[in-house]
Motif scaffolding. Structure first.
Motif, mmCIF file in Angstrom:
data_model
loop_
_atom_site.group_PDB
_atom_site.id
_atom_site.type_symbol
_atom_site.label_atom_id
_atom_site.label_comp_id
_atom_site.label_asym_id
_atom_site.label_seq_id
_atom_site.Cartn_x
_atom_site.Cartn_y
_atom_site.Cartn_z
ATOM 1 N N LYS A 93 0.830 -1.206 0.000
ATOM 2 C CA LYS A 93 0.000 0.000 0.000
ATOM 3 C C LYS A 93 0.869 1.263 0.000
ATOM 4 C CE LYS A 93 -4.058 -2.011 2.298
ATOM 5 N NZ LYS A 93 -4.871 -2.015 3.535
ATOM 6 N N ILE A 94 1.953 1.226 0.767
ATOM 7 C CA ILE A 94 2.869 2.369 0.797
ATOM 8 C C ILE A 94 3.515 2.566 -0.576
ATOM 9 C CG2 ILE A 94 5.032 3.246 1.787
ATOM 10 C CD1 ILE A 94 4.282 1.845 4.390
ATOM 11 N N TYR A 95 3.855 1.451 -1.231
ATOM 12 C CA TYR A 95 4.455 1.537 -2.576
ATOM 13 C C TYR A 95 3.489 2.198 -3.558
ATOM 14 C CZ TYR A 95 5.861 0.115 -7.239
ATOM 15 O OH TYR A 95 6.176 0.128 -8.570
ATOM 16 N N VAL A 96 2.230 1.775 -3.515
ATOM 17 C CA VAL A 96 1.234 2.314 -4.442
ATOM 18 C C VAL A 96 1.094 3.820 -4.260
ATOM 19 C CG1 VAL A 96 -1.225 2.317 -5.021
ATOM 20 C CG2 VAL A 96 -0.035 0.152 -4.664
ATOM 21 N N LYS A 97 1.181 4.300 -2.997
ATOM 22 C CA LYS A 97 0.991 5.725 -2.716
ATOM 23 C C LYS A 97 2.249 6.550 -2.979
ATOM 24 C CE LYS A 97 -2.682 5.176 0.737
ATOM 25 N NZ LYS A 97 -3.062 5.408 2.157
ATOM 26 N N THR A 98 3.408 5.951 -2.749
ATOM 27 C CA THR A 98 4.651 6.737 -2.803
ATOM 28 C C THR A 98 5.540 6.428 -3.997
ATOM 29 O OG1 THR A 98 5.894 5.112 -1.494
ATOM 30 C CG2 THR A 98 4.690 6.830 -0.287
ATOM 31 N N LYS A 99 5.381 5.248 -4.611
ATOM 32 C CA LYS A 99 6.215 4.790 -5.726
ATOM 33 C C LYS A 99 7.681 4.552 -5.325
ATOM 34 C CE LYS A 99 2.811 5.074 -8.625
ATOM 35 N NZ LYS A 99 2.770 6.101 -9.672
ATOM 36 N N ILE A 100 7.943 4.480 -4.015
ATOM 37 C CA ILE A 100 9.295 4.139 -3.562
ATOM 38 C C ILE A 100 9.577 2.693 -3.949
ATOM 39 C CG2 ILE A 100 10.807 3.877 -1.553
ATOM 40 C CD1 ILE A 100 9.115 5.978 -0.136
ATOM 41 N N SER A 101 10.793 2.432 -4.417
ATOM 42 C CA SER A 101 11.157 1.088 -4.865
ATOM 43 C C SER A 101 10.892 0.048 -3.783
ATOM 44 C CB SER A 101 12.640 1.048 -5.256
ATOM 45 O OG SER A 101 13.048 -0.286 -5.493
ATOM 46 N N ILE A 102 10.305 -1.067 -4.203
ATOM 47 C CA ILE A 102 10.020 -2.155 -3.256
ATOM 48 C C ILE A 102 11.318 -2.721 -2.677
ATOM 49 C CG2 ILE A 102 10.078 -4.163 -4.803
ATOM 50 C CD1 ILE A 102 7.244 -3.402 -2.344
ATOM 51 N N ASN A 103 12.422 -2.576 -3.439
ATOM 52 C CA ASN A 103 13.724 -3.050 -2.960
ATOM 53 C C ASN A 103 14.248 -2.225 -1.777
ATOM 54 O OD1 ASN A 103 13.751 -4.972 -4.984
ATOM 55 N ND2 ASN A 103 14.893 -3.683 -6.406
ATOM 56 N N PHE A 104 13.712 -1.023 -1.614
ATOM 57 C CA PHE A 104 14.084 -0.200 -0.461
ATOM 58 C C PHE A 104 12.994 -0.214 0.612
ATOM 59 C CE2 PHE A 104 17.155 1.469 -3.456
ATOM 60 C CZ PHE A 104 18.264 1.718 -2.649
ATOM 61 N N LEU A 105 11.747 -0.328 0.180
ATOM 62 C CA LEU A 105 10.654 -0.347 1.149
ATOM 63 C C LEU A 105 10.722 -1.561 2.060
ATOM 64 C CD1 LEU A 105 7.340 0.837 -0.573
ATOM 65 C CD2 LEU A 105 8.453 1.773 1.460
ATOM 66 N N VAL A 106 10.982 -2.731 1.479
ATOM 67 C CA VAL A 106 11.024 -3.953 2.291
ATOM 68 C C VAL A 106 12.120 -3.882 3.355
ATOM 69 C CG1 VAL A 106 11.504 -6.447 2.238
ATOM 70 C CG2 VAL A 106 9.915 -5.445 0.593
ATOM 71 N N PRO A 107 13.381 -3.541 3.001
ATOM 72 C CA PRO A 107 14.398 -3.392 4.053
ATOM 73 C C PRO A 107 14.059 -2.291 5.055
ATOM 74 C CG PRO A 107 15.451 -3.555 1.906
ATOM 75 C CD PRO A 107 13.984 -3.388 1.665
ATOM 76 N N ALA A 108 13.539 -1.163 4.583
ATOM 77 C CA ALA A 108 13.260 -0.036 5.475
ATOM 78 C C ALA A 108 12.270 -0.427 6.563
ATOM 79 C CB ALA A 108 12.733 1.152 4.675
ATOM 80 N N ILE A 109 11.179 -1.041 6.183
ATOM 81 C CA ILE A 109 10.131 -1.356 7.154
ATOM 82 C C ILE A 109 10.505 -2.568 8.007
ATOM 83 C CG2 ILE A 109 7.745 -2.158 7.379
ATOM 84 C CD1 ILE A 109 7.054 -0.339 5.024
ATOM 85 N N THR A 110 11.036 -3.622 7.377
ATOM 86 C CA THR A 110 11.328 -4.836 8.149
ATOM 87 C C THR A 110 12.522 -4.645 9.088
ATOM 88 O OG1 THR A 110 12.682 -5.711 6.321
ATOM 89 C CG2 THR A 110 10.363 -6.383 6.413
ATOM 90 N N LEU A 111 13.571 -3.965 8.631
ATOM 91 C CA LEU A 111 14.747 -3.790 9.482
ATOM 92 C C LEU A 111 14.457 -2.834 10.636
ATOM 93 C CD1 LEU A 111 17.748 -3.697 6.973
ATOM 94 C CD2 LEU A 111 16.658 -5.629 8.112
ATOM 95 N N PHE A 112 13.646 -1.815 10.379
ATOM 96 C CA PHE A 112 13.268 -0.929 11.481
ATOM 97 C C PHE A 112 12.384 -1.674 12.478
ATOM 98 C CE2 PHE A 112 11.309 2.867 13.452
ATOM 99 C CZ PHE A 112 12.488 3.537 13.773
ATOM 100 N N MET A 113 11.542 -2.571 11.977
ATOM 101 C CA MET A 113 10.724 -3.413 12.847
ATOM 102 C C MET A 113 11.618 -4.296 13.732
ATOM 103 S SD MET A 113 8.189 -6.533 11.669
ATOM 104 C CE MET A 113 9.601 -7.499 11.073
ATOM 105 N N VAL A 114 12.636 -4.904 13.133
ATOM 106 C CA VAL A 114 13.567 -5.738 13.889
ATOM 107 C C VAL A 114 14.284 -4.918 14.948
ATOM 108 C CG1 VAL A 114 15.682 -7.116 13.730
ATOM 109 C CG2 VAL A 114 13.911 -7.370 11.995
ATOM 110 N N TYR A 115 14.719 -3.717 14.565
ATOM 111 C CA TYR A 115 15.433 -2.836 15.493
ATOM 112 C C TYR A 115 14.562 -2.488 16.706
ATOM 113 C CZ TYR A 115 17.499 1.426 17.391
ATOM 114 O OH TYR A 115 18.016 2.366 18.237
ATOM 115 N N ILE A 116 13.340 -2.051 16.451
ATOM 116 C CA ILE A 116 12.431 -1.671 17.542
ATOM 117 C C ILE A 116 12.145 -2.867 18.447
ATOM 118 C CG2 ILE A 116 10.086 -0.921 18.081
ATOM 119 C CD1 ILE A 116 11.858 1.320 17.116
ATOM 120 N N MET A 117 11.898 -4.022 17.833
ATOM 121 C CA MET A 117 11.590 -5.224 18.602
ATOM 122 C C MET A 117 12.768 -5.632 19.483
ATOM 123 S SD MET A 117 10.128 -8.843 17.090
ATOM 124 C CE MET A 117 9.126 -7.934 15.911
#
Length: 428
Positions: A93-117
């Motif tokens: 959904k974020i990709y559809v709204k922002t057009k940010i590359s999925i190759n950057f979106l996946v690391p950005a969201i998942t790695l930040f999730m890992v960091y917070i956890m």
């Protein structure tokens, strides 16, 4: 440095090379190295290393098992798959709204999730829970999981380094220097957040190159939209075992509560978490649940703890050499961080923290020295999968994944060494 010390270092480096080439698996290589270290140390010091290594391992084994058991129960309940689908749909959904590359979106969201956890619940908890979620997301978007999973190991170490309770070395250092939660939030958290951003950028670039070499095709808007629909439908049709969710959640809360709120009673909470989780499982799975981490993980861990005792405390180890080096450098920041990096790389984060913290604190009681030690240990623990318990656990968790989503000593080593050296310089 005497000849026996040199032989021991050569033995360790040889094992690293053999593991990198895939000639020996880490659960075989590390026990052989530990046995060789005992022989080189001699009967008395070898027995002492064996005794102290097992003593240190016993506590870590209980704490990690307390997290692993309920985490694997939650995995069997399908709730982690469900969360992975939800996060994957959110990324789309974020990709559809922002057009940010999925190759950057996946690391950005998942790695930040890992960091917070990791910052909230300890880095091993983060790795155990997030590794499956990351695999599900990468598989659904047809991405190579290796770059993101490798980045997840570093992110979990970073998160662990950000809070007083986030990692075993932090607990050791906090006790030695009297560091408070506020000290961590004010003095080290800001630089760790900036480090996460650098990590996300690095992994995003790696993933982009990896995907170009894979098929040379970009993910189209239709591909992403189709993935979103698949995520949504899979979540709706997924069966969730409510009994396992309840059991796993209670067990995980108990396992986290000890180190987080009642450090003096962490072993009691950990033992209780294992009992509640095992007894709450189905009869046919109880024994399998109890050995959730796998005998290979325990074998690798105990071997590294014994090896660390020889390296840090025996007369043939590196402890005396590094100690003299630190004293000659007047306990400078770069020397503490570099020595901690080297010590952690050759041993393991928790073991090196226990060995080095008293020495460094006695000569340099400032907070700056504590952060130098911590940053060296963080960088060192991210250099090899054997240098941190989270890395050993991650290799076990991904061993059945496809080759492009499997973490092994050889698949991680180049990224680990290069990025950890960069981070060492960044922290210094």
């Amino acid at each position: 440095m005497n000849i026996i010390t040199i032989i021991l270092i050569v033995l360790i480096l040889t094992a690293f090379i053999l593991m990198t080439k895939g000639t020996l698996k880490q659960e075989l290589a590390m026990p052989l190295v530990a046995l060789g270290a005992i022989i080189l140390a001699g009967n008395e010091e070898g027995f002492l290393a064996l005794h102290n290594g097992f003593a240190e391992f016993s506590k870590i084994a209980l704490l990690f098992t307390a997290v692993a058991v309920p985490a694997h129960i939650l995995q069997r309940s399908n709730i982690l798959d469900w969360i992975g689908m939800w996060v994957g749909e959110l990324i789309g959904k974020i990709y559809v709204k922002t057009k940010i590359s999925i190759n950057f979106l996946v690391p950005a969201i998942t790695l930040f999730m890992v960091y917070i956890m990791a910052a909230l619940f300890h880095n091993t908890t983060s790795i155990l829970v997030s590794s499956l979620i990351i695999y599900v997301i990468c598989k659904s978007y047809k991405l190579k999981g290796l770059p993101v999973l490798a980045g997840a190991l570093v992110a979990s170490n970073l998160g662990g380094f950000s809070t007083r309770w986030g990692d075993t070395p932090n607990i050791v250092e906090a006790a030695q220097w009297g560091l408070t939660h506020t000290d961590f939030f004010k003095e080290i958290l800001p630089i760790n957040v900036s480090s996460v951003l650098l990590l996300i950028l690095t992994v995003g670039i790696w993933l982009s190159f990896a995907m170009k070499s894979k098929d040379g095709k970009k993910r189209t808007r239709f591909d992403i939209a189709y993935a979103i629909v698949k995520f949504r439908n899979a979540r709706r049709n997924m069966y969730l075992d409510k009994r396992l969710i309840k059991t796993g959640t209670i067990g995980l809360v108990l396992a986290i509560t000890g180190p987080l709120l009642f450090i003096k009673y962490e072993l009691i909470f950990s033992a209780l978490a294992i009992i509640v989780s095992v007894l709450g499982d189905y009869n046919d799975h109880m024994f399998e649940t109890l050995l959730a981490l796998g005998t290979e993980t325990y074998l690798t861990l105990v071997s590294i703890f014994v090896l660390a005792q020889v390296l840090a405390h025996s007369s043939i180890g590196m402890g005396v050499v590094i100690q003299n080096w630190l004293l000659k450098s007047s306990m400078s920041v770069w020397a503490i961080a570099s020595a901690s990096y080297l010590g952690t790389l050759l041993t393991e984060a928790a073991s090196w923290a226990s060995a080095a913290a008293p020495l460094i604190h006695s000569q340099a009681p400032s907070h700056l020295a504590a952060w130098a030690l911590g940053s060296g240990i963080f960088a060192g623990s991210s250099s090899l999968v054997t240098a941190a318990s989270a890395g050993i656990i991650l290799t076990q968790e991904t061993k059945n994944n496809p080759v492009d989503s499997k973490i092994s000593f050889g698949s991680y080593v180049v990224f680990g060494i290069l990025f950890s050296l960069f981070m060492l310089g960044y922290y210094i």
